[in-house]
Design a protein around this motif. Structure first.
Motif: not given
Length: 412
Positions: A112-125, A127-129, A137-149
């Motif tokens: 359902s579009k409702k479920s999609l929007e509810v869970q999208r909001k939860v996951v987005s929050e 991600f931000k938090e 918080g960005d350490v492993w984002h940066k390191l994964r991109e560095l270590a893997y090509t």
């Protein structure tokens, strides 16, 4: 030794049953052979997104939690780069409730579009938090991109970019579901006060009629051997300077994985470990330091990370870490030290096997790796490792050309 029975339904669903009459409970565990590594690089975070969507209502059951709670059950789930796992525990006499719930969401989500929007909001929050607003918080984002090509371990389970989930459409979500969340790509494990014959009947009744789907054949790009050191420097509003270093290691079924597990315990497995004793207690260069690996199925990473004591220079801290690694390369680990970490590993494996929840998870995971019987052979693989193996492997992995380093500086 964990005993189990195994059978496969016509639609390809693998079912494993571990009977344990010492408990009044039962666990129903469904593991799907899909993780963040299986995502489109332009649409990441979907496997984790589904962990949320799978609780947002299925085709015939609008609310997952309520019927389970009425049956005296509890549930949870987790997603990694390699797999997705859903599990619930409830009184054994009410086990059919779990079969009803799990089979319905394998049959199809409500989408359902409702479920999609509810869970999208939860996951987005989330991600931000945890990854945007949190210090480091960005350490492993940066390191994964560095270590893997090229390998999709380049991004974290939460996703590479927040916009991927923010822009996810219902059609994208449906396609991902019907590609991966099918009986042919799933493993059902039942543990506890159950009989295999009863589980066969329940599995056939509730899962037998679900279309098999196509067996997902994984064809991921192999990460080429790293041939030069990689470095990245970040300045941010964090309380302390921090050092992060990673090195590539063997995959989950290779000997190097087991050797690495012991190496991480030697270096940072508690207060008597080498890094803590030398760099926190004696030299007082780090306020905390840790060595761990990622537990990846494909070739993974081992990491050393530590927060520096205020006023300590980054180059001094890094040199001290390298000095400890050099000691592993240049000298053999003493028998007593090696036996100590092996004993610790044995205790951890035994503790894992104590609960029917963990046994269910382990059986599913080893079945996913190719053979559930591997669960009963793990300890032997650790016990076979020698001090020479550790020295040889540390020399192979802890090299400059195999390293990726993040220097994280505090602006204050």
């Amino acid at each position: 030794m964990i005993q189990y029975n195994r059978f496969v339904l016509e639609n390809g669903l693998r079912v494993l049953v571990h009977e344990d009459t010492s408990t009044p409970l039962a666990v129903v565990n469904v593991m799907y052979d899909v993780g963040a590594r299986d995502e489109n690089p332009e649409r990441t975070g979907f496997a984790h997104f589904f962990e949320h969507l799978m609780f947002g209502g299925s085709i015939n059951i609008p609310e997952y939690d309520e019927p389970l709670q009425k049956a005296g059950g509890e549930n949870n789930a987790y997603t990694t780069n390699d797999l997705t796992n859903y599990y619930c525990q409830l009184p054994a006499q009410n086990i059919e409730t779990a079969f009803w719930l799990e089979s319905d969401r394998m049959l199809s989500l409500a989408f359902s579009k409702k479920s999609l929007e509810v869970q999208r909001k939860v996951v987005s929050e989330e991600f931000k938090e945890h990854y945007i607003n949190k210090p480091y918080g960005d350490v492993w984002h940066k390191l994964r991109e560095l270590a893997y090509t090229v390998h999709p371990y380049r991004w974290m389970t939460i996703g590479k970019d927040l916009s991927h989930i923010e822009n996810a459409q219902l059609e994208d979500v449906k396609q991902f579901f019907f590609k991966h969340y099918r009986p042919a790509n799933a493993i059902l494990v039942v543990t506890g006060n159950v009989k295999t014959e009863d589980i066969k009947q329940l599995a056939e009744k509730w899962f037998g009629g679900i279309p098999a789907g196509e067996k997902y054949v994984r064809n991921l790009p192999a990460e080429p051997a790293q041939t030069a050191p990689r470095e990245l420097t970040i300045h941010a509003n964090v309380p302390l300077d921090a050092l992060y270093k990673t090195w590539h290691i063997d995959g989950r079924l290779e000997k190097g994985y087991y050797v690495t597990e012991l190496i991480t315990d030697i270096l940072s497995g508690g207060g008597s470990s080498r890094l803590f004793q030398a760099l926190v207690k004696e030299k007082q260069l780090f306020s905390q330091i840790d060595c761990h690996h990622f537990g990846s199925i494909d070739k993974g990473l081992v990491a050393v990370e530590g927060k520096l004591v205020k006023g300590v220079k980054m180059e001094d801290a890094e040199a001290a870490v390298e000095e400890e690694l050099a000691k592993l390369k240049n000298g053999l680990v003493a028998d007593a030290e090696l036996q100590k970490v092996k004993n610790k590993t044995e205790s951890a494996l035994a503790f894992e096997d104590m609960s029917i929840m963990n046994r269910a998870n382990s059986l599913a995971f080893y079945e996913l790796l190719g053979d559930a019987q591997l669960m009963n052979k793990e300890l032997d693989k650790y016990n076979e490792i020698t001090a020479e193996d550790i020295q040889q492997y540390t020399r192979a992995i802890f090299t400059d050309n195999n390293s990726s380093t993040l220097h994280y500086f505090s602006k204050s």
